[in-house]
Design an enzyme around this catalytic site. Sequence first.
Site, mmCIF file in Angstrom:
data_model
loop_
_atom_site.group_PDB
_atom_site.id
_atom_site.type_symbol
_atom_site.label_atom_id
_atom_site.label_comp_id
_atom_site.label_asym_id
_atom_site.label_seq_id
_atom_site.Cartn_x
_atom_site.Cartn_y
_atom_site.Cartn_z
ATOM 1 N N LYS A 154 0.823 -1.216 0.000
ATOM 2 C CA LYS A 154 0.000 0.000 0.000
ATOM 3 C C LYS A 154 0.860 1.271 0.000
ATOM 4 O O LYS A 154 0.391 2.329 -0.395
ATOM 5 C CB LYS A 154 -0.974 -0.025 1.169
ATOM 6 C CG LYS A 154 -1.999 -1.152 0.985
ATOM 7 C CD LYS A 154 -3.250 -0.977 1.751
ATOM 8 C CE LYS A 154 -4.333 -1.938 1.280
ATOM 9 N NZ LYS A 154 -3.977 -3.368 1.355
HETATM 10 C C1 LIG Z 1 -4.587 -4.418 0.647
HETATM 11 C C2 LIG Z 1 -3.812 -5.669 0.497
HETATM 12 C C3 LIG Z 1 -4.132 -6.636 -0.476
HETATM 13 C C4 LIG Z 1 -5.338 -6.512 -1.394
HETATM 14 O O1 LIG Z 1 -5.253 -5.466 -2.335
HETATM 15 P P1 LIG Z 1 -6.576 -4.887 -3.008
HETATM 16 O O2 LIG Z 1 -6.112 -3.707 -3.790
HETATM 17 O O3 LIG Z 1 -7.478 -4.489 -1.862
HETATM 18 O O4 LIG Z 1 -7.173 -5.951 -3.843
HETATM 19 C C5 LIG Z 1 -3.315 -7.753 -0.589
HETATM 20 N N1 LIG Z 1 -2.257 -7.938 0.232
HETATM 21 C C6 LIG Z 1 -1.927 -7.042 1.185
HETATM 22 C C7 LIG Z 1 -0.761 -7.320 2.068
HETATM 23 C C8 LIG Z 1 -2.682 -5.871 1.354
HETATM 24 O O5 LIG Z 1 -2.341 -5.001 2.315
#
Ligand SMILES: *Cc1c(COP(=O)(O)O)cnc(C)c1O
Length: 465
Positions: free
Chosen positions: A112
């Site tokens: 993120k």
């Molecule tokens: C947020 C997240 C995801 C999922 O991503 P999306 O964009 O919500 O589909 C997968 N793995 C981790 C570690 C995350 O923090």
Amino acid sequence: MEMRYISTRGSIKPVSFSDAVMMGLAEDGGLLLPQNLPRVDMTTVNSWRNLPYQRLAFEVIRLFVDDIDPLVLEELIESSYRRFRHPQVTPITRRGDVFIQELFHGPTFAFKDVALQFLGNLFEHLLELRDERLNIVGATSGDTGSAAIHGVRGKERINIFILHPDGRVSPIQKLQMTTITDPNVFNIAVRGTFDDGQAIVKALFNDLDFKSEYHLGAVNSINWARVLAQVVYYIYAWLKLNAHGHESVDFSVPTGNFGDIFAGFTAKRLLPEGLINRFVLATNSNDILARFVNRGDYSKSAVRATCSPSMDIQVASNFERYLYYLRGEDARKVARDMRNFDETGRLDLSDQRRDVAADFVSRAVSEDETLATIRDFHEQHDYLMDPHTAVGVHAGLALREEARPMVCLATAHPAKFGEAVHRAIGRAPGLPPGLADLDKKESRCVVLDADVDQIRSYIREHVKP
Ligand SMILES: *Cc1c(COP(=O)(O)O)cnc(C)c1O
């Protein structure tokens, strides 16, 4: 051509990129998308070869932005990736039958950061231009909160209030948030659950007087700038693999809110046909999206807790963006679908299965399969991965085709999910510098009741007028 953004539900006037970023959610309840998706030809793609990540990011992002000075945009992007620990930002490594693209080299060790570092800088710039302030309020179950805090810490015109459930986030996740002691960061441990926190945030945003007086804003995954920042690494991966002779690639994406994989879908459409072939949509046992891809059945069920908690989601907030394309860019149909879904908790999209299959295949991965994948890769390839990554790798291996390389996105550092890793390999992963010394740092956090009035008062007291 002028770059304008429209709503998936069709009831707002087209807006600029900057307005789309500040708006987050469109005022008609829809999500913002470019009116016309930019496309590039092979000459342009060839001109991107050998660019460092930041330069490529600039070349890609500028296609979607025509109201920020290019020099400013370039500096915003440079500074967004300056604090990543790897010079390639999202490096790729080959392990067994798959390629793994590591997206977790940012300040909070989760993917993120790729989007939220950029969004924080973008907010700062736009607020400065508009002479405005922003108070970000959000609830987190762990990961997004710390990435958001790291994205806006120390920024003059922004305060951030993050609610987490007291005693219900892992010690590392808690410290990643509470050791950020910049004066604009407010960590609130709520005596309650994540859902309590989320309900409070919703209530605050529904208090329209409070929302406008205090300039409340969100950083959730529906912001277009977040998706946009993520388009870049798909193209980066294609360029890297193409340099080794691969013409076409597949990606496996561990999916929750459909943000990451939608960015991939956008990259696919941006590039000349065939460069990106298709996506493996990998879910844990919260499988609404797997049921959608495999059967056209998009229907809610109860959320189950798994060892990949950032994907414990039933309603995927970015799904509506894809639905817009699936419905032939007909916003009226999307608005009707979303009304239906709100009323009944399900959508029957089985008539669209052939279109979906052109871009996606899918697999729901069980807890046992997830842990076994962590164990196998550790034993066979000397590679330790986190449970979210393992979900994607398991599905990627299962649905891989000989004809093309499979790039599996690694979305978190294994040390962030030490408990699951311990269950898989019998010991916890070592902590990298940056996570190891957190408990020696100063930390700051208040504990409040799960009570809207208490939290509203706390925000009032701490926002400088
Ligand atoms: C947020 C997240 C995801 C999922 O991503 P999306 O964009 O919500 O589909 C997968 N793995 C981790 C570690 C995350 O923090």
